[in-house]
Scaffold this motif. Sequence first.
Motif, mmCIF file in Angstrom:
data_model
loop_
_atom_site.group_PDB
_atom_site.id
_atom_site.type_symbol
_atom_site.label_atom_id
_atom_site.label_comp_id
_atom_site.label_asym_id
_atom_site.label_seq_id
_atom_site.Cartn_x
_atom_site.Cartn_y
_atom_site.Cartn_z
ATOM 1 N N VAL A 23 -42.376 -17.405 70.465
ATOM 2 C CA VAL A 23 -41.251 -18.324 70.657
ATOM 3 C C VAL A 23 -41.572 -19.322 71.771
ATOM 4 O O VAL A 23 -42.174 -18.960 72.784
ATOM 5 C CB VAL A 23 -39.962 -17.545 70.996
ATOM 6 N N SER B 32 -29.584 -19.383 55.477
ATOM 7 C CA SER B 32 -31.041 -19.255 55.618
ATOM 8 C C SER B 32 -31.660 -18.534 54.419
ATOM 9 O O SER B 32 -32.850 -18.733 54.117
ATOM 10 C CB SER B 32 -31.386 -18.519 56.909
ATOM 11 N N GLY C 125 -33.869 -18.060 68.927
ATOM 12 C CA GLY C 125 -35.059 -18.052 68.075
ATOM 13 C C GLY C 125 -35.895 -16.793 68.101
ATOM 14 O O GLY C 125 -36.851 -16.670 67.341
ATOM 15 N N SER D 104 -26.874 -17.017 58.715
ATOM 16 C CA SER D 104 -27.951 -16.309 58.009
ATOM 17 C C SER D 104 -27.782 -16.388 56.500
ATOM 18 O O SER D 104 -28.769 -16.319 55.757
ATOM 19 C CB SER D 104 -28.002 -14.842 58.456
ATOM 20 N N HIS E 133 -28.669 -24.473 60.975
ATOM 21 C CA HIS E 133 -28.961 -24.849 62.350
ATOM 22 C C HIS E 133 -27.690 -25.231 63.098
ATOM 23 O O HIS E 133 -27.515 -24.888 64.270
ATOM 24 C CB HIS E 133 -29.952 -26.016 62.368
ATOM 25 N N GLU F 73 -35.367 -19.369 52.991
ATOM 26 C CA GLU F 73 -36.302 -18.595 53.818
ATOM 27 C C GLU F 73 -37.478 -18.042 53.011
ATOM 28 O O GLU F 73 -38.646 -18.229 53.391
ATOM 29 C CB GLU F 73 -35.570 -17.452 54.512
ATOM 30 N N ASN G 233 -31.584 -13.820 70.117
ATOM 31 C CA ASN G 233 -31.720 -14.052 68.683
ATOM 32 C C ASN G 233 -31.285 -15.462 68.312
ATOM 33 O O ASN G 233 -31.910 -16.136 67.493
ATOM 34 C CB ASN G 233 -30.895 -13.010 67.911
ATOM 35 N N ASN H 127 -25.608 -22.034 63.701
ATOM 36 C CA ASN H 127 -26.333 -21.232 64.680
ATOM 37 C C ASN H 127 -26.168 -21.797 66.088
ATOM 38 O O ASN H 127 -25.980 -21.053 67.062
ATOM 39 C CB ASN H 127 -27.812 -21.202 64.300
ATOM 40 N N GLN I 105 -37.220 -21.771 62.778
ATOM 41 C CA GLN I 105 -36.129 -22.049 63.715
ATOM 42 C C GLN I 105 -36.105 -23.509 64.178
ATOM 43 O O GLN I 105 -35.122 -23.930 64.779
ATOM 44 C CB GLN I 105 -36.261 -21.142 64.956
ATOM 45 N N TYR I 106 -37.159 -24.284 63.904
ATOM 46 C CA TYR I 106 -37.284 -25.609 64.508
ATOM 47 C C TYR I 106 -37.097 -26.724 63.483
ATOM 48 O O TYR I 106 -37.837 -26.797 62.489
ATOM 49 C CB TYR I 106 -38.642 -25.745 65.198
ATOM 50 N N LYS J 136 -23.382 -16.230 63.626
ATOM 51 C CA LYS J 136 -24.789 -15.990 63.329
ATOM 52 C C LYS J 136 -24.949 -15.422 61.934
ATOM 53 O O LYS J 136 -25.866 -15.809 61.189
ATOM 54 C CB LYS J 136 -25.376 -15.040 64.365
ATOM 55 N N LYS K 82 -42.239 -17.128 60.821
ATOM 56 C CA LYS K 82 -40.818 -16.860 61.041
ATOM 57 C C LYS K 82 -40.267 -17.679 62.207
ATOM 58 O O LYS K 82 -39.122 -18.126 62.167
ATOM 59 C CB LYS K 82 -40.608 -15.361 61.291
#
Length: 399
Positions: A9, A300, A46, A297, A352, A304, A43, A355, A326-327, A293, A322
Motif C-alpha cells: 500500500v 466492486s 486501501g 464492496s 470509490h 474486480e 481497510n 468508500n 484502490q487507485y 464499506k 489487489k
Amino acid sequence: MMHMPMSGVEMAWWPLILIGFTVGVVGGYFGLGGAWLVTPALNLFGFPMVYAVGTDMAHVAGKSVVSTFRHWRFGHVSVIIALTMLIGTMSGVEVGAQTLMFLNSIGLAGPVVRYIYMVLLFCMFFFMLREYLNAKKMEKVTGKEVKDLVGNRLSKWIQNNLDVWPVIYCKTARIRISVWALIFLGIFTGFVAGILGIGGGLLRVPALIYLVGVPTKVAVGTDLFEVMFSGAYGGFTYGAKGMVELVAATLMLCGAAVGAQFGTICTKYVYGLTIRLVYACACFFAFTSVVLKQVASNYSKIYEKGMLEVLQAEGITGNQAKIMLQYPEQMHKYMLEVANRPDWWQAFQTYHTVNTVGCAVILTAACGICAYILYLLVIGIMKERREKRNMEQQMQSGA
C-alpha cells in the motif's frame, strides 16, 4: 507517500499518526484496543482486510500498556478477572485467526468481518443507548443522579446459579463468580478478537458489564490489562503469518502512546454512565462507516474479477494487483484504455465515492469523539482545581 513493504500500500504517514492518537484517546477512555476504528480505517485506506486486522493487532498491545498503567493507579484493574479470562482468550484468538485465514483463502474475509462488525456495533449502540435513556428516566422519577449501573438480572443470575467450583472473589469489582464462566467468556471474546483483529474489548467490555456485573470503570481497566496480553499474542500470530505491516503499526503506536494518556485520565473525572453514552455514539458511527464499506464492496464485485484477469494478463498479480484496484488513476487507464469497459469504470467510480464517504464518516466521528473526550478532561481538571481551591480557602477561614 510511504510504501508499506508487506501489503504494498502507498499511504501518507500523517493519517496513521492521527488514527493512532485518536484511537489512543478513545481507547483509553472506553477500555478498547480501538480496532472498531483502526481495522475499518486501514481497510478504507486501501489495506487488504487481512493486513488491516494483523496490523491493528500488533499496534493494540503497545497502546494498551500505556493505558493500563494509568487505570491501575485509579484502581480500575481487576487482575484476577483478567488473568482468568486470559486462559480462554489465548485459545480463542488462535482459533479466530485460523478462521480468518481460511476465509481469506476463499475470498470471504472482507464481507464476513464487516458483517460481524455491523451486528456487534449496532447491538452495542442499541443496548448502551437504551440503558442510558432508562437511567435518565430513573433520575427524573427518583430525583437522584445515576452515576453508574452495576449488575443486572442476568449477571446476578450467573453469579448466583453458575457458581461451579472453583469460585473466585474479586475485591476490586466486589463480586463472586465461577472461574469456568470467566474462561468461557474469554474463549468467546478471544475468538471474535481473532477474526476481527481486535483486543476483544469491543465485546469484552460489555460482557464484563452485563454478564459478569462489574462497574463500568473496572470493566474498562480490566479489559485493557488483558488486551496487553491477548493483543501481543494476536500480533505474534499474525506476524508469524506475514500479515503485519510493521511500518504502519509503529506510526500508529507513536500517536496512540500520547493519546492514551489523555483518554485514560479522563475516566477519573466522568461517571460510568457517561462512558456508556459516548461508547454508544462511537458504535453508531463505526457501524455507519462499515455499512458504507459493504455497500461499496457490492459495486466492486462488478469489475474486480475481470480486472484481476486483465492485470494478470499485463503481468501484475497477487497483492500488487489487489492494491492497484484502490487507485482511480491506474483503474482509469486499465479499465478504459486496456479493457475498454466503461461500465467497469462507472462501477469503480461509485465504489470509490461510497468508500471515500465511509472513510470520512469514521475519521470525522472519531476526531469529534476524541475532541469531546478531551473537552470532558479539561472540564474535569478545572472542576477539581476549583474544589481544591475552595477547600483550601475554607481551611484558611476556619483557622
